[in-house]
Design a protein around this motif. Structure first.
Motif, mmCIF file in Angstrom:
data_model
loop_
_atom_site.group_PDB
_atom_site.id
_atom_site.type_symbol
_atom_site.label_atom_id
_atom_site.label_comp_id
_atom_site.label_asym_id
_atom_site.label_seq_id
_atom_site.Cartn_x
_atom_site.Cartn_y
_atom_site.Cartn_z
ATOM 1 N N ARG A 86 1.061 -1.201 -0.161
ATOM 2 C CA ARG A 86 -0.073 -0.079 -0.086
ATOM 3 C C ARG A 86 1.018 1.218 -0.051
ATOM 4 N NH1 ARG A 86 -4.130 -0.317 4.680
ATOM 5 N NH2 ARG A 86 -2.287 -0.205 5.624
ATOM 6 N N PRO A 236 -7.415 -9.121 1.838
ATOM 7 C CA PRO A 236 -7.816 -8.055 2.453
ATOM 8 C C PRO A 236 -9.674 -8.146 2.593
ATOM 9 C CG PRO A 236 -6.398 -7.257 1.122
ATOM 10 C CD PRO A 236 -6.333 -8.602 1.112
ATOM 11 N N SER A 237 -10.201 -8.684 1.619
ATOM 12 C CA SER A 237 -11.772 -8.906 1.658
ATOM 13 C C SER A 237 -12.280 -9.317 2.855
ATOM 14 C CB SER A 237 -12.151 -9.636 0.398
ATOM 15 O OG SER A 237 -11.780 -11.003 0.332
ATOM 16 N N VAL A 238 -11.889 -10.626 3.050
ATOM 17 C CA VAL A 238 -12.249 -11.235 4.543
ATOM 18 C C VAL A 238 -11.737 -10.484 5.873
ATOM 19 C CG1 VAL A 238 -12.826 -13.609 3.602
ATOM 20 C CG2 VAL A 238 -10.419 -12.833 4.583
ATOM 21 N N MET A 240 -11.504 -7.274 5.995
ATOM 22 C CA MET A 240 -12.318 -6.143 6.339
ATOM 23 C C MET A 240 -13.728 -6.415 6.690
ATOM 24 S SD MET A 240 -11.307 -3.490 3.059
ATOM 25 C CE MET A 240 -9.768 -3.230 2.597
ATOM 26 N N MET A 241 -14.112 -7.699 6.734
ATOM 27 C CA MET A 241 -15.643 -8.199 7.183
ATOM 28 C C MET A 241 -15.456 -9.416 8.056
ATOM 29 S SD MET A 241 -17.749 -6.584 5.009
ATOM 30 C CE MET A 241 -16.784 -4.991 4.553
ATOM 31 N N ARG A 270 -17.933 -8.618 16.180
ATOM 32 C CA ARG A 270 -18.723 -8.373 14.748
ATOM 33 C C ARG A 270 -18.520 -9.973 14.134
ATOM 34 N NH1 ARG A 270 -16.721 -3.376 15.720
ATOM 35 N NH2 ARG A 270 -18.096 -1.892 16.157
ATOM 36 N N PRO A 472 -23.330 4.488 20.447
ATOM 37 C CA PRO A 472 -23.116 5.473 19.703
ATOM 38 C C PRO A 472 -23.436 6.996 20.067
ATOM 39 C CG PRO A 472 -24.641 3.934 18.717
ATOM 40 C CD PRO A 472 -24.517 3.454 20.043
ATOM 41 N N ASP A 501 -15.943 6.100 14.293
ATOM 42 C CA ASP A 501 -16.563 4.723 13.871
ATOM 43 C C ASP A 501 -15.401 3.651 14.143
ATOM 44 O OD1 ASP A 501 -18.958 5.470 13.191
ATOM 45 O OD2 ASP A 501 -18.409 6.116 11.299
ATOM 46 N N ARG A 502 -14.109 4.035 13.685
ATOM 47 C CA ARG A 502 -13.106 3.079 13.891
ATOM 48 C C ARG A 502 -11.661 4.158 13.992
ATOM 49 N NH1 ARG A 502 -12.210 -2.070 9.757
ATOM 50 N NH2 ARG A 502 -14.360 -2.765 10.980
ATOM 51 N N PRO A 504 -8.143 4.557 12.819
ATOM 52 C CA PRO A 504 -6.936 4.311 11.784
ATOM 53 C C PRO A 504 -5.913 3.742 12.307
ATOM 54 C CG PRO A 504 -6.691 6.699 12.371
ATOM 55 C CD PRO A 504 -7.917 6.253 13.485
ATOM 56 N N LEU B 39 -12.793 -4.347 -1.772
ATOM 57 C CA LEU B 39 -12.370 -5.059 -0.696
ATOM 58 C C LEU B 39 -10.959 -5.611 -1.132
ATOM 59 C CD1 LEU B 39 -15.489 -6.976 0.756
ATOM 60 C CD2 LEU B 39 -14.541 -4.922 1.294
ATOM 61 N N PHE B 69 -21.921 -7.252 7.607
ATOM 62 C CA PHE B 69 -20.594 -6.923 7.310
ATOM 63 C C PHE B 69 -20.073 -8.264 6.623
ATOM 64 C CE2 PHE B 69 -21.551 -3.449 9.961
ATOM 65 C CZ PHE B 69 -20.716 -2.503 8.842
#
Lengths: 529, 100
Positions: A86, A236-238, A240-241, A270, A472, A501-502, A504, B39, B69
């Motif tokens: 990155r 990254p996809s999994v 991030m979720m 989560r 919140p 929210d989160r 960095p 993503l 999510f």
């Protein structure tokens, strides 16, 4: 037993060629295939002029090509330089120039970044993996060219365990990256310790959560190869979720996990864990930051099959101490960083490098076979951090100054107090940012917290904080400030607390204080219509 | 996709999402379309994904549950728009003021 990192996959391929070495999304590589492809790359590097110890940079997103590149560079006798995928072009160029890398391994997806970065890097003669129509100042070689050279036989080049293995760069906080040089021996020493301490076997499936340029990946890839286990690269996809991540852990049967706490907290909050069966997990290792105990206890309840291990170290020393949490979950807070590893000595010293009396707070000094050779190209910095201390026989021993402060507890465990450079001055008062964060995290509604300073425009600094809360809208900054006043001296209560929210985070998942400073300064600026 | 009477179209949801990503989350020179992988780690980082979800919640007045999510709902703008449309429909079936 080998003393060289790349020999591990050769030995694993001899023992069980068909065993899965790497998993990445739907793809796999057996040890045989991994060794053959790595040798193909090694042959290509040597054919294009690579000499012993020359630096080969690797700029790749998470993929099967990452381990192929690692072992290929090492088998050719090169020094591996994994770069954060990155990174912006100028950062990539900065690392290439500083290490005087001669070869770069990358991928077509990164063609623009590679082209921009290489504009100012005359030392790079060869780029592997980027499809290009014509050569530039450097020659391009495709992955097909690597595959064409695939071979069971590694090239015959002289390599010893004291040769360099890789240079890792730290990301984030300062403008200039530190380049940390390890040898085969310092990496193998860490690997040997990890294999023994966590009883790793060929049946294990290790997660790879962090990017390949971090010291976490040293464990994920090399400790796995040492026993012929499988490394499961998490893309990254999994990551991030969290609800997808927990499914992936279950489907892949991951048995050993290593990451910063942040990833585990997201998984706990989560990850929908009550609907998953994660019994395959037997060890969860975490490092790099404080794991708020309420989240840790919750995760221990959610994954009862796993033992939890708090490991301590840095890119400079790998891991130098560890604390296995009691199985009944009855751990003390703050969580100790435990006992020194079998291959390390940790001493607590004062500013003059003299040992402090037992229980006193001081800086951790580390000596051991896992310690880096030094920072690449920085003799001055090395003189400061790699200190020589006299020992019997008129000899000297080299210790690494960690910059971390802590002490020895009564039971012999080490405990971390703060980063020496996280001690800040606020209107003349000395404040430990770690203490402010601990106080914030002790509040029921606070999920994550970071404290930092910003210039107050009057020559001093103003203390600020950012939090993520479980409640919140109701959880307002003023209420949190009020609650802190009962826990901290006035000067250590942040003047403002942003509810986000989160937080960095850097590539390894640590809180990115610099990004917070910039982000919140922008937020404060008057908005122009 | 749900069979309820759509309160807004997928396209009406996708446009502001694409615009938000372009203006707020992308680096200079980056582009985005309906099928680009959100993503992959190339376009957005995890904070970017969070900001996107907050934008979607506020703009379309929905609440995204932790169980939602998942990669299937966030992989690209097309599937995200479909997910939002379902969430809007499930909320109350009322007209959404997508213009505010």
């Amino acid at each position: 037993m080998t003393m060289l990192l790349h020999r591990m996959i050769e030995e694993a391929a001899d023992r069980r060629p068909e065993a899965t070495a790497i998993r990445c999304d739907e793809e796999s590589l057996s040890y045989e295939a991994l060794a053959r492809q790595a040798h193909g790359l090694a042959h290509l590097l040597l054919e294009t002029g690579l000499e012993r110890r020359d630096r080969v940079a690797v700029l790749l997103n998470k993929s099967l090509e990452v381990p192929v590149s690692f072992y290929g560079v090492l088998a050719a006798g090169g020094t591996l330089v994994p770069i954060d995928p990155r990174s912006p072009a100028d950062r990539v160029a900065q690392i290439l120039r500083a290490t005087q890398a001669t070869h770069l391994v990358s991928e077509t997806k990164k063609d623009k970044l590679v082209e921009a970065a290489l504009a100012g890097c005359p030392d790079i003669g060869h780029v592997i993996g980027v499809e290009a129509e014509s050569d530039q100042a450097y020659r391009n070689h495709s992955w097909d060219a690597v595959a064409a050279l695939a071979s069971d036989r590694p090239p015959e080049v002289p390599i010893t365990d004291l040769d360099p293995s890789y240079i890792l760069h730290t990301s984030g906080s300062t403008g200039v990256p530190k380049l940390i040089l390890h040898t085969h021996r310092s990496a193998m020493s860490f690997v040997d310790w990890a294999v023994a301490e966590y009883s790793l076997t060929a049946e294990d499936r290790l997660s790879n959560h962090s990017s390949h340029h971090t010291c976490f990946a040293t464990f994920d890839y090399y400790a796995s190869a040492a026993v012929g286990a499988t490394t499961v690269i998490l893309t990254p996809s999994v990551l991030m979720m969290p609800a997808s991540l927990s499914t992936r852990i279950e489907e892949e049967g991951i048995s050993v996990w290593y990451s910063v706490p942040a990833a585990l907290i997201q998984l706990s909050l989560r990850g929908n864990l009550e609907t998953r069966n994660l019994d395959s997990l037997r060890w969860i290792l975490f490092a790099g930051e404080t794991f708020p105990d309420k989240h840790l206890r919750q995760l221990m309840d959610q994954i009862p099959s796993a033992r939890f291990s708090h490991v301590y170290g840095s890119t400079e020393v790998n891991v130098c101490s560890y604390y296995h949490l009691p199985e009944d979950g009855d751990f003390v807070v703050p969580l100790p960083i435990g006992r020194p590893c079998a291959n390390a000595t940790v001493e607590v010293v004062d500013e003059d490098l003299q040992s402090v009396s037992r229980g006193g707070v001081g800086e951790f000094l580390v000596r051991g076979s896992t310690v880096m050779s030094g920072y690449w190209g920085e003799p001055e910095r090395n003189r400061v951090v790699l200190v020589r201390r006299p020992t019997a026989g008129d000899l000297e021993e080299i210790y690494f100054r960690t910059g971390d402060r802590g002490r020895v507890l009564e039971d012999g465990n080490l405990t971390f107090v703060a980063r020496a450079d996280l001690q800040v001055k606020v209107r003349g008062h000395r404040v430990e940012l770690g203490e402010v964060e601990t106080a914030l995290l002790s509040l029921e509604s606070v999920e994550e917290a970071a404290a930092f300073t910003v210039p107050d425009g009057e020559g001093s600094s103003s203390l600020r904080a950012a939090v993520v809360t479980t409640v919140p809208a109701e959880s307002r900054s003023k209420e949190i400030q009020a609650a802190l006043k009962g826990k901290l001296p006035m000067h250590a209560v942040p003047t403002s607390i942003a509810v986000l929210d989160r937080l960095p985070r850097t590539a390894t998942g640590k809180v990115d204080r610099r990004a917070l400073q910039t982000h919140l300064e922008t937020e404060d600026a008057p908005r122009h219509e | 996709m749900s069979e309820e009477i759509p309160v807004v179209s997928e396209q009406e949801i996708a446009q502001p999402i694409l615009e938000f990503i372009r203006l707020e989350l992308l680096g200079p020179g980056d582009t985005i379309d309906m099928h680009d992988d959100l993503l992959s780690g190339e376009l957005l980082d995890s904070l970017g994904v969070l900001r996107l979800s907050t934008f979607v919640e506020e703009r379309f007045r929905i609440r995204i549950q932790p169980t939602d999510f998942v990669v299937e709902n966030f992989q690209n703008v097309e599937v995200l728009s479909r997910f939002v449309l379902r969430a809007v429909g499930a909320r109350n079936g009322a007209l959404v003021d997508a213009g505010d």
